[in-house]
Design a protein around this motif. Structure first.
Motif, short mmCIF file in Angstrom:
data_model
loop_
_atom_site.label_atom_id
_atom_site.label_comp_id
_atom_site.label_asym_id
_atom_site.label_seq_id
_atom_site.Cartn_x
_atom_site.Cartn_y
_atom_site.Cartn_z
N ASN A 133 0.79 -1.23 0.00
CA ASN A 133 0.00 0.00 0.00
C ASN A 133 0.82 1.27 0.00
N THR A 134 2.10 1.16 0.31
CA THR A 134 2.92 2.37 0.39
C THR A 134 4.29 2.11 -0.24
N VAL A 135 4.97 3.19 -0.53
CA VAL A 135 6.31 3.04 -1.12
C VAL A 135 7.26 2.39 -0.11
N PHE A 136 7.08 2.65 1.18
CA PHE A 136 7.97 2.02 2.18
C PHE A 136 7.79 0.50 2.16
N GLU A 137 6.53 0.06 2.05
CA GLU A 137 6.30 -1.40 1.99
C GLU A 137 6.95 -1.97 0.72
N LEU A 138 6.86 -1.22 -0.37
CA LEU A 138 7.48 -1.68 -1.61
C LEU A 138 9.00 -1.79 -1.44
N PHE A 165 19.89 -4.97 -1.08
CA PHE A 165 19.35 -3.86 -0.30
C PHE A 165 19.08 -4.31 1.12
N GLU A 166 19.23 -3.38 2.04
CA GLU A 166 18.84 -3.61 3.44
C GLU A 166 17.96 -2.43 3.80
N THR A 167 16.82 -2.68 4.40
CA THR A 167 15.97 -1.55 4.79
C THR A 167 15.77 -1.56 6.30
#
Ligand code: HEM
Length: 180
Positions: free
Chosen positions: A90-95, A119-121
Motif C-alpha cells: 500500500n505504500t512506497v515504504f512497503e514496496l 538492499f537492506e531496509t
C-alpha cells in the motif's frame, strides 16, 4: 545486464530525443551485443556504460543524472509490466521493504542470470526508511530514480537523501522521508 534494461533505455531515448539519438549513441563496434538486444537476452554491463557515455556526450547531461531519469522512467514501466508487485503493498515504504526480500527474488526466478543489487531496509520512523544499496555496478542514481518514481506511483511525496557512500559508490545509504 538483462536485455530489458537495454530495450527500455532505447524506448526512453527514442521517446524523449527521437530515433536519430538512438542511432547516435549505439556504436556497434564498441558493443559486445553489437547493439542488438532482446528483452530476455543478457549483455555485458560495459555495453550499458558505453551507451550511457555516448548519451551523456550527445545531450550534455551527466551520467548520474541520466541514470536517475532512467530509473524514474523504468519505475513507471515496471508498475505496468509487473503490476502485481505494486498491488501487493500500500505504500512506497512497503514496496522498498520488499525489493530485496521478494521482488528481486521473483526477478531471479524469471531471469536466473540477472545481476541484482543487495538492499537492506530499516524503518526509522513511521515516515522514514533507511535503505542501503550494495552493488559492484554502482548504479545508485538509478536506484534513486526508481525510489522517487515508485513513491509517485503511491501518490506519496518523498525526500531522498544520499547519506553516505563508500569511495566508489558500491555501497550507498539512502534516507527516504515522507513529506506531509
Ligand atoms: C516491480 C519492481 C521491480 C522489478 C520488476 C525489478 C527488476 C529488475 C531487473 C530485471 C533488473 C536488471 C537485472 C540485470 O540486468 O541483470 C533490476 C536491476 C536493478 N534494480 Fe530492480 N526491480 C524492481 C524494483 C526495484 C526498486 C523499487 C529498486 C530501488 C529501490 C530497484 C533497484 C534496482 C537497481 C539499482 C538495479 C540495477 C542493478 C545494480 O545496481 O546492481 N529495483 N531490477
Amino acid at each position: 545486464m538483462k536485455g530489458i534494461v537495454f530495450t527500455e533505455l532505447m524506448e526512453m531515448v527514442e521517446d524523449r530525443f527521437g530515433i536519430e539519438m538512438v542511432d547516435r549513441i549505439i556504436q556497434p563496434k564498441e558493443l559486445v551485443s553489437k547493439g542488438i538486444f532482446t528483452s530476455v537476452g543478457t549483455y555485458p554491463f560495459s555495453d550499458l556504460v558505453s551507451i550511457l557515455g555516448h548519451l551523456s556526450q550527445a545531450t550534455g547531461a551527466s551520467i548520474p543524472d541520466l541514470e536517475k531519469v532512467f530509473g524514474q522512467y523504468l519505475a513507471g514501466r515496471f508498475s505496468k509490466m509487473y503490476l502485481p508487485f505494486f498491488q501487493r503493498v500500500n505504500t512506497v515504504f512497503e514496496l522498498l521493504d520488499e525489493v530485496d526480500s521478494y521482488i528481486h527474488i521473483e526477478v531471479m526466478k524469471l531471469y536466473p542470470d540477472a545481476e541484482l543489487p543487495q538492499f537492506e531496509t530499516v524503518r526509522k520512523a513511521d515516515n522514514m526508511i533507511e535503505m542501503i544499496y550494495r552493488s559492484q555496478r554502482k548504479m545508485f542514481p538509478f536506484a534513486e530514480g526508481l525510489i522517487d518514481a515508485s513513491a509517485h506511483y503511491f501518490q506519496q511525496k518523498v525526500k531522498i537523501q544520499v547519506l553516505e557512500w563508500n569511495s566508489d559508490g558500491a555501497e550507498v545509504r539512502f534516507l527516504v522521508d515522507e513529506l506531509a
